[in-house]
Design a protein around this motif. Sequence first.
Motif, PDB file in Angstrom:
ATOM      1  N   GLY A 220      -2.918   4.913  17.251  1.00 47.59           N
ATOM      2  CA  GLY A 220      -3.896   4.045  16.611  1.00 47.59           C
ATOM      3  C   GLY A 220      -3.987   4.250  15.109  1.00 47.59           C
ATOM      4  O   GLY A 220      -2.982   4.448  14.429  1.00 47.59           O
ATOM      5  N   ARG A 221      -5.211   4.254  14.582  1.00 42.73           N
ATOM      6  CA  ARG A 221      -5.430   4.367  13.135  1.00 42.73           C
ATOM      7  C   ARG A 221      -5.310   5.810  12.668  1.00 42.73           C
ATOM      8  O   ARG A 221      -5.973   6.703  13.218  1.00 42.73           O
ATOM      9  CB  ARG A 221      -6.814   3.812  12.770  1.00 42.73           C
ATOM     10  N   LEU A 222      -4.502   6.028  11.627  1.00 39.98           N
ATOM     11  CA  LEU A 222      -4.303   7.361  11.060  1.00 39.98           C
ATOM     12  C   LEU A 222      -4.526   7.277   9.549  1.00 39.98           C
ATOM     13  O   LEU A 222      -3.765   6.622   8.838  1.00 39.98           O
ATOM     14  CB  LEU A 222      -2.880   7.870  11.348  1.00 39.98           C
ATOM     15  N   PRO A 223      -5.578   7.920   9.028  1.00 39.83           N
ATOM     16  CA  PRO A 223      -5.903   7.801   7.601  1.00 39.83           C
ATOM     17  C   PRO A 223      -4.908   8.549   6.717  1.00 39.83           C
ATOM     18  O   PRO A 223      -4.225   9.469   7.160  1.00 39.83           O
ATOM     19  CB  PRO A 223      -7.296   8.430   7.512  1.00 39.83           C
ATOM     20  N   PHE A 224      -4.833   8.145   5.469  1.00 35.64           N
ATOM     21  CA  PHE A 224      -3.997   8.853   4.488  1.00 35.64           C
ATOM     22  C   PHE A 224      -4.605   8.710   3.097  1.00 35.64           C
ATOM     23  O   PHE A 224      -5.388   7.786   2.819  1.00 35.64           O
ATOM     24  CB  PHE A 224      -2.560   8.324   4.492  1.00 35.64           C
TER      25      PHE A 224
ATOM     26  N   HIS B 174       0.790  -1.233   0.000  1.00 35.25           N
ATOM     27  CA  HIS B 174       0.000   0.000   0.000  1.00 35.25           C
ATOM     28  C   HIS B 174       0.829   1.295   0.000  1.00 35.25           C
ATOM     29  O   HIS B 174       0.238   2.364  -0.149  1.00 35.25           O
ATOM     30  CB  HIS B 174      -0.930   0.008   1.215  1.00 35.25           C
ATOM     31  N   ALA B 175       2.131   1.203   0.153  1.00 34.22           N
ATOM     32  CA  ALA B 175       2.949   2.414   0.199  1.00 34.22           C
ATOM     33  C   ALA B 175       3.599   2.683  -1.157  1.00 34.22           C
ATOM     34  O   ALA B 175       3.755   1.784  -1.985  1.00 34.22           O
ATOM     35  CB  ALA B 175       4.029   2.288   1.279  1.00 34.22           C
ATOM     36  N   TYR B 176       3.953   3.937  -1.369  1.00 33.40           N
ATOM     37  CA  TYR B 176       4.738   4.335  -2.537  1.00 33.40           C
ATOM     38  C   TYR B 176       6.183   4.515  -2.089  1.00 33.40           C
ATOM     39  O   TYR B 176       6.442   4.990  -0.978  1.00 33.40           O
ATOM     40  CB  TYR B 176       4.194   5.634  -3.128  1.00 33.40           C
ATOM     41  N   PHE B 177       7.102   4.152  -2.969  1.00 31.72           N
ATOM     42  CA  PHE B 177       8.518   4.252  -2.653  1.00 31.72           C
ATOM     43  C   PHE B 177       9.171   5.279  -3.580  1.00 31.72           C
ATOM     44  O   PHE B 177       8.517   5.803  -4.494  1.00 31.72           O
ATOM     45  CB  PHE B 177       9.183   2.885  -2.761  1.00 31.72           C
TER      46      PHE B 177
ATOM     47  N   HIS C 265       5.778   4.578  16.029  1.00 32.42           N
ATOM     48  CA  HIS C 265       5.979   3.149  15.767  1.00 32.42           C
ATOM     49  C   HIS C 265       4.797   2.618  14.958  1.00 32.42           C
ATOM     50  O   HIS C 265       3.698   2.454  15.497  1.00 32.42           O
ATOM     51  CB  HIS C 265       6.124   2.366  17.076  1.00 32.42           C
ATOM     52  N   ILE C 266       5.024   2.336  13.680  1.00 34.01           N
ATOM     53  CA  ILE C 266       3.963   1.862  12.790  1.00 34.01           C
ATOM     54  C   ILE C 266       3.876   0.348  12.876  1.00 34.01           C
ATOM     55  O   ILE C 266       4.869  -0.357  12.664  1.00 34.01           O
ATOM     56  CB  ILE C 266       4.225   2.319  11.345  1.00 34.01           C
ATOM     57  N   THR C 267       2.703  -0.152  13.186  1.00 29.83           N
ATOM     58  CA  THR C 267       2.508  -1.595  13.366  1.00 29.83           C
ATOM     59  C   THR C 267       1.868  -2.271  12.158  1.00 29.83           C
ATOM     60  O   THR C 267       2.076  -3.454  11.940  1.00 29.83           O
ATOM     61  CB  THR C 267       1.624  -1.866  14.592  1.00 29.83           C
ATOM     62  N   ARG C 268       1.096  -1.495  11.370  1.00 24.74           N
ATOM     63  CA  ARG C 268       0.402  -2.092  10.226  1.00 24.74           C
ATOM     64  C   ARG C 268       0.027  -1.002   9.245  1.00 24.74           C
ATOM     65  O   ARG C 268      -0.176   0.158   9.618  1.00 24.74           O
ATOM     66  CB  ARG C 268      -0.851  -2.831  10.710  1.00 24.74           C
ATOM     67  N   VAL C 269      -0.062  -1.393   7.972  1.00 27.26           N
ATOM     68  CA  VAL C 269      -0.486  -0.462   6.931  1.00 27.26           C
ATOM     69  C   VAL C 269      -1.681  -1.055   6.201  1.00 27.26           C
ATOM     70  O   VAL C 269      -1.625  -2.185   5.709  1.00 27.26           O
ATOM     71  CB  VAL C 269       0.653  -0.182   5.922  1.00 27.26           C
ATOM     72  N   ASP C 270      -2.784  -0.290   6.143  1.00 28.03           N
ATOM     73  CA  ASP C 270      -3.950  -0.665   5.347  1.00 28.03           C
ATOM     74  C   ASP C 270      -3.943   0.152   4.053  1.00 28.03           C
ATOM     75  O   ASP C 270      -3.073   0.992   3.840  1.00 28.03           O
ATOM     76  CB  ASP C 270      -5.244  -0.400   6.124  1.00 28.03           C
ATOM     77  N   SER C 271      -4.923  -0.068   3.219  1.00 29.40           N
ATOM     78  CA  SER C 271      -4.975   0.642   1.942  1.00 29.40           C
ATOM     79  C   SER C 271      -5.215   2.131   2.102  1.00 29.40           C
ATOM     80  O   SER C 271      -4.877   2.922   1.220  1.00 29.40           O
ATOM     81  CB  SER C 271      -6.076   0.051   1.059  1.00 29.40           C
ATOM     82  N   ASP C 272      -5.765   2.537   3.238  1.00 31.16           N
ATOM     83  CA  ASP C 272      -6.093   3.950   3.431  1.00 31.16           C
ATOM     84  C   ASP C 272      -5.681   4.486   4.804  1.00 31.16           C
ATOM     85  O   ASP C 272      -6.088   5.581   5.192  1.00 31.16           O
ATOM     86  CB  ASP C 272      -7.587   4.188   3.236  1.00 31.16           C
ATOM     87  N   ALA C 273      -4.887   3.717   5.562  1.00 27.17           N
ATOM     88  CA  ALA C 273      -4.508   4.177   6.904  1.00 27.17           C
ATOM     89  C   ALA C 273      -3.304   3.399   7.413  1.00 27.17           C
ATOM     90  O   ALA C 273      -3.071   2.253   7.016  1.00 27.17           O
ATOM     91  CB  ALA C 273      -5.677   4.022   7.878  1.00 27.17           C
TER      92      ALA C 273
END
Length: 431
Positions: A257-261, A127-130, A242-250
């Motif tokens: 906790g959850r932070l949208p992007f 889900h991330a861009y590099f 500390h990022i624990t997980r990446v979803d398609s929109d957060a």
Amino acid sequence: MSKTLAIIGSGWAGYTLSQKVSPALYNIVVISPIRTIQYTPLLASAACGLFNFRLAEEPIRRKSRTSVKYYKATAENIDLQKRIISCKAYSTLPEEKESHFDVSYDEIAIAPGCDIQTFGTPGAKEHAYFLKTTNDARLIQQRLLEVLDMASLPNTSEQAQRDLLSIRIVGGGAIGIEAAAELFDLWQEEMRHLYAHLDGKLTITIHDVADKLLGTFDTSLSEYAMESLGSKPGVRIATGSHITRVDSDAIHTKEHGRLPFGMLVWATGNGVHPLVEKLPVKKPEKGMPRILTDRQLRVLRPDGSVIEGAYALGDAADVEGESLPTLAEVALQKAEYLVAVLNKKGRTGAGADGDGTQIQPQPFVYKQRALLAYLGQRDGIIGGRQEWKGNSAWLAWRSGSLGWTRSWRRRAMILISWAFIWLGGRDIARR
């Protein structure tokens, strides 16, 4: 007959070798999945429309070097004793069948670079861009335009607009900071005027697990950078994140906790290349696995003995007893050193002077260069023997963009692009 020099990789080290080692002395073969050198310090600028993407790369194949062979493939393993490289053809075409082949060599320069470092964070690669290739820069630009268009639809709520216009950058090093700075400039100088109804809703948040940004710089410059970035409207700094997980929109962090992007750019540094993990060579006991060499850049066996005819350089290698950073400048200096060694060796014979006396080349010594970082709004910092900050540092950083390119043609075209932008704005704003 000329010896065969195999070069693994087309980065700063591999490209320099392919263009400067004498083709009259060696049959040069380059093996890399990418047919160009990627000018990584220029990618953020290209993504934000300061010049065309093709100006941030240079092809291996050139009219002046037609004797250089290039194989679009990945080196999957190397038999350092038999001097054979096992390769797999690289293609993005779905109908292309797997193709494997071997390449024999007399001398080899191993410079495959590094892999993307995600620290195993679930969902990051999906889900991330590099920001490692020109294609990455193109995708970031496309995504930015997409979120602006989606946020402009009449049925998009204000909260949804803010979520879409939340750009999160993971990594507080130079690449992440410069990406944030270039995106901020693009929004302030161009896009907020075209999307006036969205002004004040776009945010750029820099996440880093450390307690400060730009850790390679002195503390005073790091603090200046954080103060400068933090004072810019819409820019936020989230250190100790500390990022624990990446979803398609957060993203999910331990702290909040959850932070949208709407767009996530991942710029956390380098991970070990798969080829390096497979090779039976000496590697550091701590830190990222890298190929250890002696001071002549010759690859070492696990017992510390030298493997003749094998050299390693670039981000995938380090000199034993040193801890050199994974920077383009280090790769360039190593490549220039090895070019001189190989050309002299090819002219005079293996390890021999003109009269046949066996000699060893002078050891490689890295010469520290200034560290530069751009902070947006014509502000920057330079670390090294002299410390600069402010507008003069920005001018040095911007002029350094020309120094990274290897051809006068691209330098001229970048200058022309800047001139047109100064006169009429960026093309990205017209798409």
